[in-house]
Design a protein around this motif. Sequence first.
Motif, PDB file in Angstrom:
ATOM      1  N   LYS A 123     -15.319  -5.720  -8.969  1.00 42.34           N
ATOM      2  CA  LYS A 123     -14.973  -5.199  -8.059  1.00 42.34           C
ATOM      3  C   LYS A 123     -14.309  -6.500  -7.196  1.00 42.34           C
ATOM      4  O   LYS A 123     -13.795  -6.184  -6.431  1.00 42.34           O
ATOM      5  CB  LYS A 123     -16.115  -4.363  -7.401  1.00 42.34           C
ATOM      6  N   ARG A 124     -15.568  -7.227  -6.678  1.00 47.52           N
ATOM      7  CA  ARG A 124     -15.025  -8.326  -6.019  1.00 47.52           C
ATOM      8  C   ARG A 124     -14.012  -9.105  -6.030  1.00 47.52           C
ATOM      9  O   ARG A 124     -13.410  -8.877  -5.433  1.00 47.52           O
ATOM     10  CB  ARG A 124     -16.374  -8.992  -4.978  1.00 47.52           C
ATOM     11  N   LYS A 125     -14.616  -9.453  -7.443  1.00 47.30           N
ATOM     12  CA  LYS A 125     -13.680 -10.928  -7.830  1.00 47.30           C
ATOM     13  C   LYS A 125     -12.442  -9.922  -7.281  1.00 47.30           C
ATOM     14  O   LYS A 125     -10.852 -10.015  -7.786  1.00 47.30           O
ATOM     15  CB  LYS A 125     -13.961 -11.373  -9.409  1.00 47.30           C
TER      16      LYS A 125
ATOM     17  N   LEU B 201     -10.524  -7.841  -5.958  1.00 51.18           N
ATOM     18  CA  LEU B 201     -10.595  -7.576  -4.461  1.00 51.18           C
ATOM     19  C   LEU B 201      -9.584  -9.415  -4.074  1.00 51.18           C
ATOM     20  O   LEU B 201      -8.878  -9.787  -3.389  1.00 51.18           O
ATOM     21  CB  LEU B 201     -11.246  -7.259  -3.831  1.00 51.18           C
ATOM     22  N   GLU B 202     -11.145  -9.595  -4.440  1.00 50.15           N
ATOM     23  CA  GLU B 202     -10.560 -11.245  -3.723  1.00 50.15           C
ATOM     24  C   GLU B 202      -8.827 -11.633  -4.941  1.00 50.15           C
ATOM     25  O   GLU B 202      -8.385 -13.177  -4.365  1.00 50.15           O
ATOM     26  CB  GLU B 202     -11.328 -12.130  -4.629  1.00 50.15           C
TER      27      GLU B 202
ATOM     28  N   GLN C 160      -6.878  -9.839  -5.630  1.00 49.42           N
ATOM     29  CA  GLN C 160      -5.825  -9.313  -4.773  1.00 49.42           C
ATOM     30  C   GLN C 160      -5.444  -9.896  -3.525  1.00 49.42           C
ATOM     31  O   GLN C 160      -4.801 -10.322  -2.455  1.00 49.42           O
ATOM     32  CB  GLN C 160      -6.322  -8.278  -4.275  1.00 49.42           C
ATOM     33  N   LYS C 161      -6.219 -11.423  -2.757  1.00 49.37           N
ATOM     34  CA  LYS C 161      -6.231 -11.369  -1.380  1.00 49.37           C
ATOM     35  C   LYS C 161      -5.416 -12.457  -1.937  1.00 49.37           C
ATOM     36  O   LYS C 161      -4.890 -13.384  -1.087  1.00 49.37           O
ATOM     37  CB  LYS C 161      -7.254 -11.496  -0.906  1.00 49.37           C
TER      38      LYS C 161
ATOM     39  N   LYS D 254      -1.894 -12.133  -1.528  1.00 47.60           N
ATOM     40  CA  LYS D 254      -1.221 -12.262  -0.535  1.00 47.60           C
ATOM     41  C   LYS D 254      -0.963 -13.649   0.462  1.00 47.60           C
ATOM     42  O   LYS D 254      -0.032 -13.354   1.276  1.00 47.60           O
ATOM     43  CB  LYS D 254      -2.311 -11.074   0.743  1.00 47.60           C
ATOM     44  N   LYS D 255      -1.314 -14.356  -0.457  1.00 46.43           N
ATOM     45  CA  LYS D 255      -1.071 -16.066   0.509  1.00 46.43           C
ATOM     46  C   LYS D 255       0.221 -15.770   0.242  1.00 46.43           C
ATOM     47  O   LYS D 255       1.330 -16.410   1.246  1.00 46.43           O
ATOM     48  CB  LYS D 255      -1.035 -17.408  -0.647  1.00 46.43           C
TER      49      LYS D 255
ATOM     50  N   GLU E  51       3.552  -6.645   5.690  1.00 46.50           N
ATOM     51  CA  GLU E  51       3.137  -7.984   4.852  1.00 46.50           C
ATOM     52  C   GLU E  51       5.095  -8.342   4.395  1.00 46.50           C
ATOM     53  O   GLU E  51       5.676  -6.804   3.689  1.00 46.50           O
ATOM     54  CB  GLU E  51       2.546  -7.948   4.894  1.00 46.50           C
TER      55      GLU E  51
END
Lengths: 369, 601
Positions: B564-566, B568-569, B571-572, B575-576, B585
């Motif tokens: 789950k964390r990965k 979202l990472e 996804q982040k 965003k770059k 955005e």
Amino acid sequence: MRKEISIYVHIPFCEHKCAYCAFNSFCATQQEKENYLKLLCGEIAEKSKQFSNKYVVKTIYIGGGTPSVLSCEQISEVVRAIYDNFDVYDNAEFTIEANPHSISEEKLKCWKSLRVNRVSVGVQTLSDKNLSKIGRLHTSKMAIEKIKLVRKYFANVSCDLLVGLEGEDGKTLCKHAKQLLELGIKHISCYFLEIYQNTPIFDMIQNKKYLPLGDEEQVAAFNKLANYLKDAGLERYEISNFAYPQFESKHNSNYWARGEYVGFGLSAHSFLNGKRFWNADNIDDYKNGVTTSEELSLTEEDEEKIMLGLRCNLGVDVKSLKKIDLNKNPYFQDYLKQGILTQEGGLVKLNPMFYQMSNTIISNLFEDK
Amino acid sequence: MKDLSHIRNFCIIAHIDHGKSTLADRLIELTGTVSKRDMQEQILDSMELEREKGITIKLAPTRLVYEYNGEEYILNLIDTPGHVDFTYEVSRSLTACEGAILLVDASQGVEAQTLANTYLALDNNLEIVPVINKIDLPSARIEDAKNEIEEVIGLDADDCPCISAKEGTNVDQVLRAIVEKIPSPIGDDEKPLKALIFDSHYDNFKGAICLIRVFDGTVKAGDQILMLQTGKTFEVTEVGIFVPNTKQTEILSAGEVGYVAASIKTISDVKVGDTITLTENPAKEALAGYKEIQPVVFCGIFTVDGAKYNDLKDALEKLKLNDASLQFSPEVSSALGFGFRCGFLGLLHLEIITERLEREFDLDIITTAPSVSYHVYKTNGEMLEVSNPSNLPPQVEISRIEEPIVSTSIYTPPEYVGAIMELCQDKRGEYKDMQYLDKKRVELKYILPLGEIIYDFFDSLKSRTKGYASFDYEFAGFMPAELVKVDLLLNGEKCDALSLIVHKDKAYNRGRELTERLKKIIPRQLFEVPIQACIGSKIIARETISAMRKDVLAKCYGGDITRKRKLLEKQKEGKKRMRKIGSVEIPSEAFMSILKLDQDK
């Protein structure tokens, strides 16, 4: 002072694979089951050594797959392995997952004797058309009968519902939920139907043989259901989970609070001493004890806290963050201004209206890499 | 001993697609300069980009050795770009040559651009050798092409070589014509060194490399050289020629074309157009250099990843080394952060530079919509040059705005005259003249605002004339116009990087196009986002992006927090490429899409 821990045991077998399932579960022969259980009990005995008497078990969760496919003898063998090797609180929450089709009075009595005190029933829907389309072996009638049976033996019963199935709008979902609550269900988990490639339902959708709800309809249906459950007195204590007071899943809450747990069985996850590790997800590697582990950096720990905290009604305690300074994140400031996040006494919470967009929000609060 | 009478320095003038690079390939092949084995199509177009676009941007000189009447001749070919944006590069090549091949497509005839470059060559006293190409095409009109050369340009085309560079037909005649018609260079080895830097590029090992034409004197490794314009001195580490890759030689003498390396680490020390001489016995006077060319198209360039600002700066400096026409100065945008306002010779030049930044320097960049430079007269009498729409003063402070105009010649078959006039009208053009060059060719003259040309004039002209019309323009001063600034508001906040200066009659259309485009490209946000185009405080167009509905992870199986964390990472990480305007955005692509507004109308 002994440390509290949760135990998860994975039973990867199913009687029949569901059309939407991309998960590591399979139909197995009796022999395969026996072999697996032997490995599993061995693992429990072996791993338990490192815990000795420094730990005490506060919750047990037997999940799958479908643990209810195991016979009384088989499940007893697994549970005995736990009791033989761990100290377990007398009042520990002990959940077993079950599918209506494989539930029997004999098994329920057996579970009761094993000190199981919570049953999570995979109902998914009470629409017969959908049950058959998604490959569940039960009908709505059977589900209701079996739930009544479970309720004879257990007070703490949870049901899973899927949101997004063909033709099931909010009204339908509320009707199903009402039926379940009338049967004395204390806890409902609601999940969106997720479509993965290489599943039968993916092909069905491609071929227009199955028409799940669109995103907007899904969200509308979910929100309607959530409101209904709230009005019925259940609290949405996590994005997907609703419970009457005192009936929250202690086991899952422990995951979300980043409490320690140890998992046994195929692809089971553990979290101990700040380290996450998990077993292999194929039987050969599992047999050889292959595990993967992950040491969390302070930033990653913070990210977990944010991710898990915001998905729960408890929120995230900003004082617990060691690396990430949310106040320096422009998104954080925006979200507070827009009422997407709320902050009270150091506790930051996600406005439930925005639960369904939580990925966007949470990932924006993560650190730039 | 080198014999000047056996050297020819020449270039090829041609319109895009008239076969210049193919002819160059044949010449190289025919003279055995590059073995068949190493031959690759269009060998002088060294940039990947050039081969892809089928155009030549950078000059790539090469030395051909040709045997004529039993004697060996050295033919230095200096390739030239054919596009209107690169007239400047052409003039650089021309000064290094004594002659030029004028290559004309037998089916297309003389084009506007060909004519412009031929005049440039004549201005430089070059001997022009007309050559008619593509005679193998069924549509070839050899006699018509000859007539056009004679009538339009005024050159004798009677006995000019008629070739097919593609098939190699009669290409030997071109080589013969070069030797026979183009004069040999004049120069004196004994005089003080005078060498013109006509190009330069940067080599990571050797430093800045100067491409030179030696007019007088000689230069060799070990010589102390002096740049007359910058006053800098260096010790020569290597001299050589192009075959077409660099090949070290002992000496470069008068009349020759080659390169000089002198461990020049500071890029700005080398100025194209400067004269190299020796510190000992230096030349008294510099060669006539190049006039400083003024950029006409401007845009902001930013990196997608704001932290790469310095990389962008280095890259622009390196590009500037062999592209003196590129100009840039730092710029700050509230939406895009730190970047540069860059000036270009035209839209193609802009496109080439941005693509080179991405390919050769591996930068992810965002460019803002192109703009011209306006003369803004304020009520207090002050005049501002504004090339960045966000720098336009408030309307109340402006007494008038003048926009750059160009005088345009368009060459077209007569049947498209109507369509072209309509287009020019639409682009606020002022009709000047129309002339029949022959039965099949009309020349139209218009005065047009440059701002309209850089918007979508090229593409519209092409599509309205099925590609048969060609055009050329030159700067013709400034003219007052009723111009307004259109701002884009996202959720009520102004996005400076999306502002435009347009004529007031076009403002509504542009505003509507922009808001529609942005609606398509901006992803759904957590809340509803209005997109508005406005002039001052007046809203002229509006669209709404409805709110995002669903972006949520469901169940986590058996305590698998890591997955789950990965997710979202990841996804982040995605965003770059997003920019934040207030709370909205925008993907970087949105800015680019404004630039290409006309493409998918």
